[in-house]
Enzyme design. Structure first.
Site, PDB file in Angstrom:
ATOM      1  N   TYR A   1     -31.943 140.824 -39.476  1.00 40.61           N
ATOM      2  CA  TYR A   1     -31.216 141.281 -40.069  1.00 40.61           C
ATOM      3  C   TYR A   1     -30.987 140.546 -41.476  1.00 40.61           C
ATOM      4  CZ  TYR A   1     -29.630 143.224 -35.869  1.00 40.61           C
ATOM      5  OH  TYR A   1     -29.551 144.072 -34.651  1.00 40.61           O
TER       6      TYR A   1
ATOM      7  N   LYS B   1     -24.642 119.241 -12.909  1.00 41.57           N
ATOM      8  CA  LYS B   1     -23.574 119.859 -13.648  1.00 41.57           C
ATOM      9  C   LYS B   1     -24.369 121.098 -14.028  1.00 41.57           C
ATOM     10  CE  LYS B   1     -22.640 116.880 -17.388  1.00 41.57           C
ATOM     11  NZ  LYS B   1     -21.252 115.910 -18.090  1.00 41.57           N
TER      12      LYS B   1
HETATM   13  C1  LIG Z   1     -22.700 114.307 -18.158  1.00 40.75           C
HETATM   14  C2  LIG Z   1     -21.935 113.183 -17.221  1.00 40.75           C
HETATM   15  C3  LIG Z   1     -23.615 111.970 -16.897  1.00 40.75           C
HETATM   16  C4  LIG Z   1     -24.434 112.392 -17.398  1.00 40.75           C
HETATM   17  O1  LIG Z   1     -24.513 111.645 -18.855  1.00 40.75           O
HETATM   18  P1  LIG Z   1     -26.214 112.476 -19.515  1.00 40.75           P
HETATM   19  O2  LIG Z   1     -25.780 111.615 -21.136  1.00 40.75           O
HETATM   20  O3  LIG Z   1     -27.233 113.930 -19.510  1.00 40.75           O
HETATM   21  O4  LIG Z   1     -27.235 111.163 -18.232  1.00 40.75           O
HETATM   22  C5  LIG Z   1     -22.699 111.246 -16.281  1.00 40.75           C
HETATM   23  N1  LIG Z   1     -21.388 111.148 -15.635  1.00 40.75           N
HETATM   24  C6  LIG Z   1     -20.074 111.969 -16.659  1.00 40.75           C
HETATM   25  C7  LIG Z   1     -18.622 111.975 -15.919  1.00 40.75           C
HETATM   26  C8  LIG Z   1     -20.845 113.045 -16.716  1.00 40.75           C
HETATM   27  O5  LIG Z   1     -19.604 113.906 -17.285  1.00 40.75           O
END
Ligand SMILES: *Cc1c(COP(=O)(O)O)cnc(C)c1O
Length: 384
Positions: A280, A51
């Site tokens: 800045y 993702k």
């Molecule tokens: C983002 C996510 C993961 C992965 O989590 P990590 O802490 O990066 O390993 C797993 N399951 C779901 C449903 C997520 O949203």
């Protein structure tokens, strides 16, 4: 697989040198994948969580690389992230892509068209999904999500069994899995154990009732490191694939390597007298005669403004403090009286040759996840 053959949608980098680039190491990805495999039971599957553009690493490359390592399950936030993986053939037709978010009704047709697995969290969505799948006469693959304590998405444990049964009995829905998500997988204490127990109890009841087994998954990176009993049929690592522990306190529990190195060019060097202020709001003043480098990345590239005067960068193997307020497109670096650094050198903002994204996160008051995801589309991704 080179930067020339696959470009991320919306990315049209000029060939040659880049002012800011994120090197992506498939070797380090492989290293992390192997370490994850060592942590989980042999028959446990690994879902590649890709993702948010694979936590900023380029979801097309990472998905393809993971599939080459044998991964056939992928997780994305939503269907909008899933469709490009299919369109650009980053994953093959035999691999599944699960969208973690609860769908919008108007998106169900996309799930069907691109063979994306939907997360079902309630009876309303079940009815909507069934009727749209029925109208298209295409079966929709679904995983049911149970909220055992995260408080974000999912059916309550009390009604989960009924929802699972209703999905099972829906003619156009194909129940391919059931999952839950931990709220504090890296913390000791009984909360995670309680979530896991609630989840496995519902699953056993359902498996007993239907006399078939179903793919059960719960563990994110924290679950994988801290609770081997949570691995079940499949695990869902995200941050560990990209080389960071889910919590900085766990960095000695597993040997991981950063997959991304963010670097930017030194584009200007000047000598300043004592008393000269930089950037800045004049938050930094030279205490003596110094050389100051201007480096071509700023907060629009994902280098948080909160890092102003707090972070370090590495140039040609040496560490220098970032000074003055971080601007949109550039930062300044105090070279001291060193004259080794030249215009055109690379400054490593984080990665394997510089501070880690964990170090940068600590300085910015956040977590490595946010540092990686923040690397913006202006930064060219390059395979290392
Ligand atoms: C983002 C996510 C993961 C992965 O989590 P990590 O802490 O990066 O390993 C797993 N399951 C779901 C449903 C997520 O949203």
């Amino acid at each position: 697989m080179t930067a020339d053959t696959i470009t991320f949608p919306g990315e049209s980098a000029l060939p040659g040198e880049h002012l800011a680039e994120a090197l992506i190491s498939s070797g380090n990805l492989l290293h992390n994948f192997r370490r994850i495999q060592e942590h989980i039971p042999e028959n446990c599957r690994v879902m590649g969580v890709v993702k948010a553009n694979a936590y900023g690493h380029n979801a097309l490359w990472i998905s393809k690389a993971l599939e080459n390592l044998g991964v056939s399950d992928f997780g994305v936030a939503n269907v909008e992230e899933a469709v490009p993986l299919r369109k650009h053939k980053a994953v093959s037709g035999s691999s599944s892509i699960l969208a973690f978010c609860s769908p919008l009704p108007s998106h169900i047709a996309l799930y069907l068209k691109y063979d994306i697995t939907a997360t079902i969290c309630d009876f309303n969505m079940l009815r909507t999904a069934e009727s749209i799948a029925s109208a298209h006469n295409i079966p929709l693959k679904v995983h049911v999500k149970i909220d055992t304590g995260m408080g974000r998405l999912g059916i309550t444990p009390e009604t989960a069994f009924h929802l699972l049964k209703a999905v099972e009995e829906s003619p156009h829905l194909r129940l391919a899995g059931v999952y839950t998500h931990f709220a504090q997988s890296t913390r000791h204490g009984s909360f995670t154990a309680g979530q896991l127990e609630t989840f496995t109890k519902i699953c056993s009841e359902f498996e007993h009732h239907t006399k078939r087994s179903i793919c059960k998954h719960a563990a994110n990176s924290g679950g994988i490191i801290c609770r081997s009993d949570a691995c079940l049929d499949m695990v869902r690592p995200g941050i560990m694939l990209y080389g960071y522990p889910p919590d900085d306190r766990l960095k000695n529990n597993i040997d991981l390597k950063p997959v991304m190195q963010l670097r930017a060019k030194v584009i200007f060097i000047k000598e300043v007298e004592a008393g000269t202020t930089i950037s800045y709001n004049r938050t930094w003043t030279a205490q003596s005669r110094r050389r100051i480098a201007t480096v071509s990345a700023g907060y629009a590239d994902g280098y948080h403004r909160a890092l102003s005067n707090l972070a370090k960068v590495s140039i040609m193997g040496k560490t220098y403090p970032q000074v003055g307020t971080v601007t949109m497109d550039q930062i300044m670096v105090d070279l001291g009286d060193s004259s080794d650094v030249r215009v055109g050198d690379n400054a490593v903002l984080f990665g394997w040759d510089g501070p880690s994204a964990g170090d940068i996160a600590k300085a910015a008051g956040t977590i490595s996840y946010e540092i990686l995801c923040a690397v913006s589309s202006r930064v060219t991704r390059v395979l290392a």
